[in-house]
Structure formats: structure tokens, C-alpha cells
Design a protein around this motif. Structure first.
Motif, PDB file in Angstrom:
ATOM      1  N   ILE A   1       0.808  -1.233   0.000  1.00 55.52           N
ATOM      2  CA  ILE A   1       0.000   0.000   0.000  1.00 55.52           C
ATOM      3  C   ILE A   1       0.835   1.273   0.000  1.00 55.52           C
ATOM      4  O   ILE A   1       0.319   2.340  -0.363  1.00 55.52           O
ATOM      5  N   ASN A   2       2.099   1.205   0.395  1.00 55.08           N
ATOM      6  CA  ASN A   2       2.925   2.406   0.447  1.00 55.08           C
ATOM      7  C   ASN A   2       3.914   2.511  -0.715  1.00 55.08           C
ATOM      8  O   ASN A   2       4.833   3.327  -0.676  1.00 55.08           O
ATOM      9  N   LYS A   3       3.703   1.697  -1.759  1.00 53.55           N
ATOM     10  CA  LYS A   3       4.485   1.881  -2.975  1.00 53.55           C
ATOM     11  C   LYS A   3       3.918   3.040  -3.781  1.00 53.55           C
ATOM     12  O   LYS A   3       2.738   3.379  -3.673  1.00 53.55           O
ATOM     13  N   GLY A   4       4.740   3.609  -4.626  1.00 55.48           N
ATOM     14  CA  GLY A   4       4.329   4.783  -5.384  1.00 55.48           C
ATOM     15  C   GLY A   4       3.480   4.486  -6.595  1.00 55.48           C
ATOM     16  O   GLY A   4       3.080   5.405  -7.318  1.00 55.48           O
TER      17      GLY A   4
ATOM     18  N   GLY B   1      -5.651   7.200  -3.362  1.00 55.74           N
ATOM     19  CA  GLY B   1      -5.404   8.258  -2.386  1.00 55.74           C
ATOM     20  C   GLY B   1      -6.058   8.030  -1.043  1.00 55.74           C
ATOM     21  O   GLY B   1      -5.846   8.805  -0.108  1.00 55.74           O
ATOM     22  N   PHE B   2      -6.831   6.950  -0.894  1.00 55.70           N
ATOM     23  CA  PHE B   2      -7.538   6.679   0.362  1.00 55.70           C
ATOM     24  C   PHE B   2      -8.022   5.229   0.348  1.00 55.70           C
ATOM     25  O   PHE B   2      -8.014   4.563  -0.694  1.00 55.70           O
ATOM     26  N   PHE B   3      -8.453   4.760   1.510  1.00 55.14           N
ATOM     27  CA  PHE B   3      -9.103   3.462   1.598  1.00 55.14           C
ATOM     28  C   PHE B   3     -10.609   3.658   1.462  1.00 55.14           C
ATOM     29  O   PHE B   3     -11.208   4.382   2.260  1.00 55.14           O
TER      30      PHE B   3
ATOM     31  N   GLU C   1      -0.793  -5.120   3.192  1.00 58.80           N
ATOM     32  CA  GLU C   1       0.629  -5.398   2.987  1.00 58.80           C
ATOM     33  C   GLU C   1       1.371  -4.076   2.856  1.00 58.80           C
ATOM     34  O   GLU C   1       0.960  -3.198   2.091  1.00 58.80           O
ATOM     35  N   THR C   2       2.452  -3.925   3.607  1.00 55.45           N
ATOM     36  CA  THR C   2       3.273  -2.721   3.524  1.00 55.45           C
ATOM     37  C   THR C   2       4.717  -3.103   3.200  1.00 55.45           C
ATOM     38  O   THR C   2       5.139  -4.239   3.415  1.00 55.45           O
TER      39      THR C   2
ATOM     40  N   ALA D   1       7.759   5.373   3.432  1.00 57.44           N
ATOM     41  CA  ALA D   1       6.825   6.186   4.217  1.00 57.44           C
ATOM     42  C   ALA D   1       5.384   5.792   3.908  1.00 57.44           C
ATOM     43  O   ALA D   1       5.059   5.330   2.806  1.00 57.44           O
ATOM     44  N   ILE D   2       4.519   5.973   4.900  1.00 56.05           N
ATOM     45  CA  ILE D   2       3.087   5.707   4.740  1.00 56.05           C
ATOM     46  C   ILE D   2       2.346   7.008   5.033  1.00 56.05           C
ATOM     47  O   ILE D   2       2.301   7.455   6.182  1.00 56.05           O
TER      48      ILE D   2
END
Length: 230
Positions: free
Chosen positions: A155-158, A167-169, A179-180, A185-186
């Protein structure tokens, strides 16, 4: 009980993975690295999952069947199943719905279907890394319909992630786990989620080391799915 895991490994079916990402090579590397639990999660298809599950069982390695689907927004979602056959049937459904864009092996890579002896028994013509015609709501509904469990990938990949692409859940969707990628950065509060950290391996050396574990009472697929998704 701690299960050291890697729940995001691509086989040679994914065009972006190395050709030597075969069932036996994946399982043997996971064993060498001291893992207890793995998932083969190819793009929008699961034709190598049953062979990998048999190889893993013979090696005494827990295997969680799955794949990585691409929504119409190009968000990647990991999908897990209790049985390898269910993963394969779901993957066949996704493959049938992919756009008729042909793979170009010289450019994208091969899409090999392999048996438990690592023999190439077929290839797939459609490009597996294409986006499906389902948005994230429709994708998650389809996962539930087929008895699967969805976990948003990296979820924190570009790119190709919920946060990068949407841009949001979406508040109407429930996820227990995401999965992170460690070290990235998150830019969102994810304190309500459990987290897993897997390799997204496309070659053998990227498969995770014995670093991250799930704590479960019983070492079986049902308990693992309850831990991640129920």
C-alpha cells in the motif's frame, strides 16, 4: 506458534518474473531461508498454484494459495484461498476477463505454466499484467463470491497501490490486513489494520529471509486466513 512467511512470490507465470521461478526452486529457496509458510501469487492467474502446493506439501512447507489481481484503477490486491483449486478457478475467471492484449515474451517476459517437476506444460497468450474490468469495489465483491480473502498489496508503494492510485481506503470496504513495504513512508493512518510484509519476489534471491512471522495457535491454512482476514 510462529510461522515465518513470505506471502507474495511470483512464479514464472508472471511475465515480470524470472523463468527460474519454478515451483521447486521457489519451495527449495524458501526452505533454505528458513521459511515456514509461502504463497505463490501471480498476476491475475493461478495456473502454477496447484503444482506449487504439491511441491510445498512434499517439502513440509505450509502453502497459502493465492494470486495478485489488478483492478481497473490498476490497484494490486492480494487474494488468498483455503484451497489451491479455488485459487486456480478464480484465476481462470480473471484471465477470461482480461482485455485481449497479447503478451510479447521478448518484451514483457514469458508466461510459463509449470508442473510439479518444473516442466513447462503450457503458456498463456493474454498479457497477465493488464488491468481487469473491475473497480476495487467490484473486485472485492468478486473475491467474496468465490470464497477468497482480499488484502491490499504494497500500500505504500508509489504505484499500483490503494494509496498511490486512489489516495484513500474506500470506507465501504473492510480490510483486516494490508501489505506494507518496510522502509517506505506511509502517508496515511493505518493503525486500524494489521500489517504483513512480504517480498513481492520476482527472482529467487528476493524471497524473504527468516525475519517476519505470524503468530497462530495451529499451523494450518484455515487458522492463517482467520489471522489475516476474519
Amino acid at each position: 506458534m510462529l510461522l515465518y512467511y513470505d506471502l507474495h512470490i511470483h512464479s514464472a507465470l508472471s511475465p515480470c518474473a524470472d523463468d527460474d521461478m519454478t515451483p521447486n526452486n521457489i519451495v527449495n529457496m524458501a526452505k533454505l531461508k528458513g521459511l515456514d509458510l509461502i504463497t505463490v501469487s501471480d498476476h491475475n492467474c493461478a495456473r502454477n498454484v496447484e503444482a506449487a502446493a504439491r511441491v510445498a506439501a512434499d517439502a513440509g512447507l505450509l502453502f497459502l494459495p493465492g494470486l495478485e489481481m489488478t483492478t481497473s484503477e490498476e490497484v494490486h490486491v492480494l487474494v488468498f484461498f483455503e484451497e489451491a483449486r479455488a485459487a486456480r478457478e478464480f484465476g481462470d475467471k480473471l484471465y477470461a476477463e482480461l482485455p485481449d492484449i497479447r503478451n510479447q515474451p521478448d518484451f514483457f517476459g514469458n508466461q510459463f505454466i509449470l508442473n510439479e517437476k518444473d516442466e513447462v506444460v503450457g503458456t498463456l497468450d493474454k498479457l497477465l499484467i493488464s488491468a481487469l474490468p473491475y473497480d476495487i469495489d467490484e473486485s472485492c465483491a468478486l473475491v467474496r463470491e468465490y470464497g477468497g480473502y482480499a488484502v491490499p498489496a504494497h500500500i505504500n508503494k508509489g504505484a499500483n497501490s490503494v494509496l498511490a492510485n486512489l489516495g484513500f481506503f474506500p470506507p465501504q470496504l473492510f480490510f483486516k490486513t494490508v501489505e506494507t513495504v518496510p522502509g517506505l513512508a506511509i502517508e496515511s493512518d493505518i493503525s486500524r489494520f494489521e500489517q504483513i510484509h512480504s517480498s513481492d519476489a520476482h527472482n529467487l534471491w528476493q524471497i524473504a529471509e527468516r525475519e517476519r512471522a505470524l503468530e497462530v495457535e495451529i499451523a494450518n491454512v484455515r487458522t492463517i486466513l482467520q489471522k489475516l482476514c476474519d
